[in-house]
Scaffold this active site. Structure first.
Site: not given
Ligand SMILES: Cc1cc2c(cc1C)[n+](S(=O)(=O)[O-])c1c(=O)[nH]c(=O)nc-1n2C[C@H](O)[C@H](O)[C@H](O)COP(=O)(O)O
Length: 490
Positions: A236, A264, A353
């Site tokens: 990020y 995104d 995401h």
């Molecule tokens: C489930 C989950 C996903 C997060 C995630 C945290 C969780 C609990 N976090 S978030 O808190 O900021 O949204 C990140 C993150 O740190 N950075 C990122 O690039 N994607 C983040 N993602 C998105 C992740 O990298 C994938 O794009 C997404 O999880 C794929 O979908 P599935 O969970 O259905 O496999």
């Protein structure tokens, strides 16, 4: 000099606030207004031991890095700290009972089984954070539903005695075409956090993408890798570019083999389950007289540093500060894939995401189906590595992505749920289940290697037809069918 719990307890309000973390006291009075999660959550633990709340959200080196040394007050004699052992609430008692009765690991036969178990046994806040997605969570469900609009056209009488589904990702040979994608706050689900995923990734020779917002420190996760195990960094971008440059250079020095810039999330999405679960506790005295800031779920609280100014003009700077391959994570239309090729990056992840950002963004698999024909027509398909993530729960989903031209896929929640429910053994089993499914389905589709996977093995005619948009669960749950005013009056 060792402090006592009684002394720390005297410093318990917004004018004079000490907390205990891992047996040491800290004066956080001046830090309260700067805390990304707002002062409220710290004041709840003013004068007390805040370790349990602090641990899942903050990497261990947080206080070293961000709290002035003069505020580090030294060790506390923990035998003198009166821990208010929260009387187990009825909810917590029921949760413990569900944990006692949870299915055996061997009774989990697919990735969704882990989700079912995790939902029953995880703490509300942790489940809320992992499972939540943006707004009505339509995209969350579309990610999985889109795969169900693609049908196979299997070949027969192909010698598939030996099936090889190994491949390479950014030049690294992996056992199966998926990687563990970046998902923040691993310690919400398991006391050890992301290093559990590191160990499972090593055992199955798949790549782990290390999140910026990990609970474990970056170096802990790197140190948990063994031998030539490959890890990537998810970034990020910080408003303070000097911090970003330090993170990227350190990651490269520690051997990361890919920089995945998340594009995104100029602002984190509005994840209402996460927000709701922050306020399920009956409220605490710290709310008295405090403007309750209930816009903060964990997500918002930990992401105020993200730079919304990030744009295409920044890519040359990234290329100037690292030799790592650069991949844009969160690309959602073919025009931006073409721009990424022009910008000279090595890859993109077609992703929304996990539905946590823009609701009604299309699934990665649908954007992939839009993208690959255009790249092939322009002769650009070998110019960039294309990954997708979102909703991948079966090896058939992986195979569909590869048939359409993806190099590999990222998987997020399933490994979090498996880890939260069964620790390392859960993630290990989840990865092995995918390998078993992959071997079987490659045989049944009539392909002996990933090179043989191609669009002719599928019928994607319905993929772009959103006739079957996932049910709008929230609206239906609250929808008032009484349409006749007279009925209403009644
Ligand atoms: C489930 C989950 C996903 C997060 C995630 C945290 C969780 C609990 N976090 S978030 O808190 O900021 O949204 C990140 C993150 O740190 N950075 C990122 O690039 N994607 C983040 N993602 C998105 C992740 O990298 C994938 O794009 C997404 O999880 C794929 O979908 P599935 O969970 O259905 O496999």
């Amino acid at each position: 000099m060792t402090l006592t719990g009684v002394e720390v307890a005297k410093h318990n309000d917004s004018k004079n606030c000490w907390v205990i973390i891992h047996g040491r006291a800290y004066d956080v009075t001046d830090f309260l207004p700067e805390h990304p999660g707002g002062p409220k959550i710290i004041l709840k633990y003013a004068g007390k031991d805040a370790t349990e709340e602090f641990e899942p959200i903050h990497p261990p080196d947080t206080l070293e890095k961000y709290l002035d040394k003069s505020k580090h007050l030294g060790p506390v004699d923990m035998t003198t700290v009166i821990t208010e052992k929260m009387e187990e609430s009825p909810d917590e008692k029921e949760r413990q009972q569900r944990i006692a009765e949870m299915p055996l690991l061997e009774q989990c036969y697919n990735l969704l089984d882990f989700e079912a178990v995790a939902r029953r046994i995880m703490k509300k806040g942790a489940w809320g954070y992992y499972s939540s997605a943006a707004d009505d969570e339509i995209t969350l469900r579309e990610n999985h539903a889109a795969f169900h609009r693609i049908w196979f056209r299997p070949k027969i009488l192909v010698d598939v005695e030996k099936v090889d589904f190994t491949t390479t990702m950014l030049g690294t040979k992996v056992d199966i075409p998926f990687y563990v994608t970046a998902t923040a706050l691993g310690k919400l689900g398991h006391v050890e956090g992301e290093v559990v995923l590191t160990r499972a990734a090593r055992k199955h020779n798949v790549i782990q993408m290390i999140p910026t917002l990990a609970s474990c420190s970056f170096d802990e996760i790197i140190d948990a890798a063994e031998g030539d195990q490959v890890q990537w960094l998810q970034l990020y971008v910080n408003k303070d570019r000097a911090i970003t440059q330090r993170i990227v250079e350190h990651a490269e020095k520690r051997g990361c083999k890919g920089l995945f810039i998340t594009v995104d999330a100029p602002q984190l999405g509005r994840r209402e389950k996460d927000m709701r679960s922050k306020f399920t506790d009956p409220g605490s005295n710290v709310q008295n007289g405090q403007q309750t800031d209930n816009s903060q779920g964990a997500a918002r609280a930990i992401s105020s540093f993200i730079d919304p100014r990030l744009c295409w003009a920044d890519i040359p700077w990234f290329r100037s500060i690292t030799k790592m391959p650069i991949i844009l994570k969160g690309v959602q239309r073919v025009e931006d894939v073409l721009k990424a090729i022009e910008a000279g990056v090595q890859g993109v992840v077609l992703s929304n995401h996990g539905g946590r950002q823009l609701d009604f963004a299309r699934s990665g698999i649908e954007v992939l189906a839009e993208t690959m024909p255009v790249l092939r027509e322009l002769g650009l398909e070998d110019k960039i590595e294309i990954y997708i993530d979102g909703g991948i729960r079966r090896a058939t989903d992986i195979i569909k992505a590869l048939c359409l031209g993806a190099k590999g896929v990222g998987i997020g929640r399933p490994f979090l749920y498996a880890m939260s429910a069964y620790g390392f053994d859960g993630v290990d089993r989840a990865m092995q289940l995918l390998k078993d499914e992959m071997e079987m389905n490659m045989r049944l589709i009539g392909a002996a290697s990933v090179e043989e996977l191609n669009p002719s093995l599928m019928d994607t005619r319905s993929l772009f037809n959103h006739g079957s948009t996932p049910a709008d669960n929230l609206a239906y749950a609250v929808y008032d069918p009484l349409v006749n005013p007279a009925q209403r009056a009644g």
